[in-house]
Design a protein around this motif. Structure first.
Motif, mmCIF file in Angstrom:
data_model
loop_
_atom_site.group_PDB
_atom_site.id
_atom_site.type_symbol
_atom_site.label_atom_id
_atom_site.label_comp_id
_atom_site.label_asym_id
_atom_site.label_seq_id
_atom_site.Cartn_x
_atom_site.Cartn_y
_atom_site.Cartn_z
ATOM 1 N N MET A 1 10.668 57.344 38.764
ATOM 2 C CA MET A 1 10.953 58.877 38.682
ATOM 3 C C MET A 1 12.136 58.700 40.778
ATOM 4 N N LYS A 2 12.926 59.498 38.920
ATOM 5 C CA LYS A 2 14.313 59.670 39.957
ATOM 6 C C LYS A 2 14.728 60.328 41.787
ATOM 7 N N THR A 3 14.378 60.269 42.665
ATOM 8 C CA THR A 3 14.474 61.010 43.517
ATOM 9 C C THR A 3 16.117 61.377 44.044
ATOM 10 N N LYS A 4 16.067 62.282 44.299
ATOM 11 C CA LYS A 4 16.926 63.528 44.335
ATOM 12 C C LYS A 4 17.978 62.987 45.894
ATOM 13 N N ASN A 5 19.183 62.004 45.929
ATOM 14 C CA ASN A 5 19.809 61.988 47.451
ATOM 15 C C ASN A 5 19.887 63.559 47.601
ATOM 16 N N LYS A 6 20.035 63.622 48.857
ATOM 17 C CA LYS A 6 19.566 64.292 49.996
ATOM 18 C C LYS A 6 21.547 64.467 50.089
ATOM 19 N N ILE A 7 22.050 65.672 50.476
ATOM 20 C CA ILE A 7 23.774 65.744 50.999
ATOM 21 C C ILE A 7 23.894 65.935 52.166
ATOM 22 N N PRO A 8 23.989 65.568 52.138
ATOM 23 C CA PRO A 8 24.842 65.284 54.653
ATOM 24 C C PRO A 8 25.356 67.090 54.550
ATOM 25 N N MET A 9 25.134 68.180 55.086
ATOM 26 C CA MET A 9 25.287 69.082 56.055
ATOM 27 C C MET A 9 25.816 68.853 57.183
ATOM 28 N N ARG A 10 27.156 70.365 57.662
ATOM 29 C CA ARG A 10 27.475 69.993 58.304
ATOM 30 C C ARG A 10 27.681 71.403 58.678
ATOM 31 N N GLN A 11 27.803 71.417 60.373
ATOM 32 C CA GLN A 11 28.507 72.875 60.418
ATOM 33 C C GLN A 11 29.496 73.425 61.227
ATOM 34 N N CYS A 12 30.605 74.610 60.844
ATOM 35 C CA CYS A 12 31.364 74.512 60.652
ATOM 36 C C CYS A 12 31.546 75.014 62.042
ATOM 37 N N THR A 13 32.625 74.369 62.658
ATOM 38 C CA THR A 13 33.334 75.267 64.262
ATOM 39 C C THR A 13 33.612 76.343 63.842
ATOM 40 N N GLY A 14 34.531 76.709 63.165
ATOM 41 C CA GLY A 14 35.162 77.700 63.278
ATOM 42 C C GLY A 14 34.354 79.293 62.316
ATOM 43 N N CYS A 15 33.486 79.531 60.930
ATOM 44 C CA CYS A 15 31.647 80.515 61.168
ATOM 45 C C CYS A 15 30.985 80.204 60.996
ATOM 46 N N ARG A 16 30.600 78.815 61.491
ATOM 47 C CA ARG A 16 29.446 78.168 61.662
ATOM 48 C C ARG A 16 28.744 78.002 60.644
ATOM 49 N N GLU A 17 28.815 78.079 59.828
ATOM 50 C CA GLU A 17 27.879 78.279 58.408
ATOM 51 C C GLU A 17 27.965 77.149 57.983
ATOM 52 N N LYS B 1 27.858 73.914 55.388
ATOM 53 C CA LYS B 1 27.943 73.208 54.070
ATOM 54 C C LYS B 1 27.894 71.375 53.604
ATOM 55 N N SER B 2 28.655 71.671 52.659
ATOM 56 C CA SER B 2 27.987 70.124 52.292
ATOM 57 C C SER B 2 29.679 69.375 52.765
ATOM 58 N N LYS B 3 29.326 67.822 53.504
ATOM 59 C CA LYS B 3 30.035 67.587 54.841
ATOM 60 C C LYS B 3 31.489 67.440 53.744
ATOM 61 N N LYS B 4 31.399 66.902 52.524
ATOM 62 C CA LYS B 4 31.874 66.421 51.807
ATOM 63 C C LYS B 4 33.555 67.812 50.918
ATOM 64 N N GLU B 5 32.975 69.493 51.542
ATOM 65 C CA GLU B 5 33.250 69.863 51.206
ATOM 66 C C GLU B 5 34.151 70.271 52.942
ATOM 67 N N MET B 6 34.835 69.336 53.543
ATOM 68 C CA MET B 6 34.939 69.969 54.764
ATOM 69 C C MET B 6 35.585 68.862 55.639
#
Length: 91
Positions: free
Chosen positions: A1-17, A19-24
């Motif tokens: 069974m293939k495990t799903k890789n965790k997507i590293p999440m980071r918080q935006c210093t502007g909107c505090r949301e 999001k995934s690291k790749k989008e920032m």
């Protein structure tokens, strides 16, 4: 069974949301106390993240989010560079 890789999440210093690291955009304070844009996301140093929008950058400037995250004063030319970078991305 293939495990799903965790997507590293980071918080935006502007909107505090969260999001995934790749989008920032990563802003980095190097060991030499230089503040640079880290496009690879692999450089060593203290990083702060921003969404790829001018709105979030404006919020981060207003609430001193980058300064807080990087634990140092951020010079105006760094903000200017970030604004240019975001304009290039948004085109």
């Amino acid at each position: 069974m293939k495990t799903k890789n965790k997507i590293p999440m980071r918080q935006c210093t502007g909107c505090r949301e969260m999001k995934s690291k790749k989008e920032m955009l990563r802003v980095l304070k190097t060991t030499e106390d230089e503040i640079v844009l880290d496009t690879t996301g692999k450089k060593n140093g203290r990083g702060a993240y921003l969404c790829l929008s001018r709105e979030c950058l404006d919020k981060a400037i207003k609430n001193h989010g980058l300064e807080r995250s990087l634990k140092t004063a951020v010079p105006d030319e760094v903000y200017e560079r970030l604004k240019k970078e975001l304009e290039d991305i948004e085109k």
